[in-house]
Design a protein around this motif. Structure first.
Motif: not given
Length: 105
Positions: A66-83
């Motif tokens: 809510s304070d606009r701070k990044i909590q997570q940054l997740v790189r999501i590969p192509a055709n990925s499952n269960n991240i």
């Protein structure tokens, strides 16, 4: 009269036999954009899995508090499952970047 009953009963019986509608609600796919928890139908304090349904496109999922701070940054590969992402808190906002289709489960 018996022929009429047989002719009428065959489509009705086949309708019951071949009714294969899915009982689970379909998952919503979300594309590039800005979202909040209500938009994504997510609940607080639950760890979710993210899936990318695009075969050749990578993307990013940025989760802000809510304070606009990044909590997570997740790189999501192509055709990925269960991240897995960590449990969410009320007021988190999400940025989905790139032309990907994500589902949360």
């Amino acid at each position: 009269m018996k022929k009429f009953i047989y002719i009428l009963s065959i489509p009705l019986i086949s309708l019951f036999i071949f009714n294969t509608a899915a009982t689970a609600a379909p998952q919503e796919m979300h594309s590039q954009g800005f979202y909040n928890m209500k938009d994504l139908n997510l609940s607080e304090n639950i760890s979710y899995k993210v899936q990318n349904h695009e075969a050749y496109v990578e993307g990013l999922l940025i989760i802000l508090d809510s304070d606009r701070k990044i909590q997570q940054l997740v790189r999501i590969p192509a055709n990925s499952n269960n991240i897995y992402i960590s449990p969410l808190k009320y007021g988190y906002k999400f940025i989905i970047y790139n032309d990907i289709l994500l589902t949360f489960s």
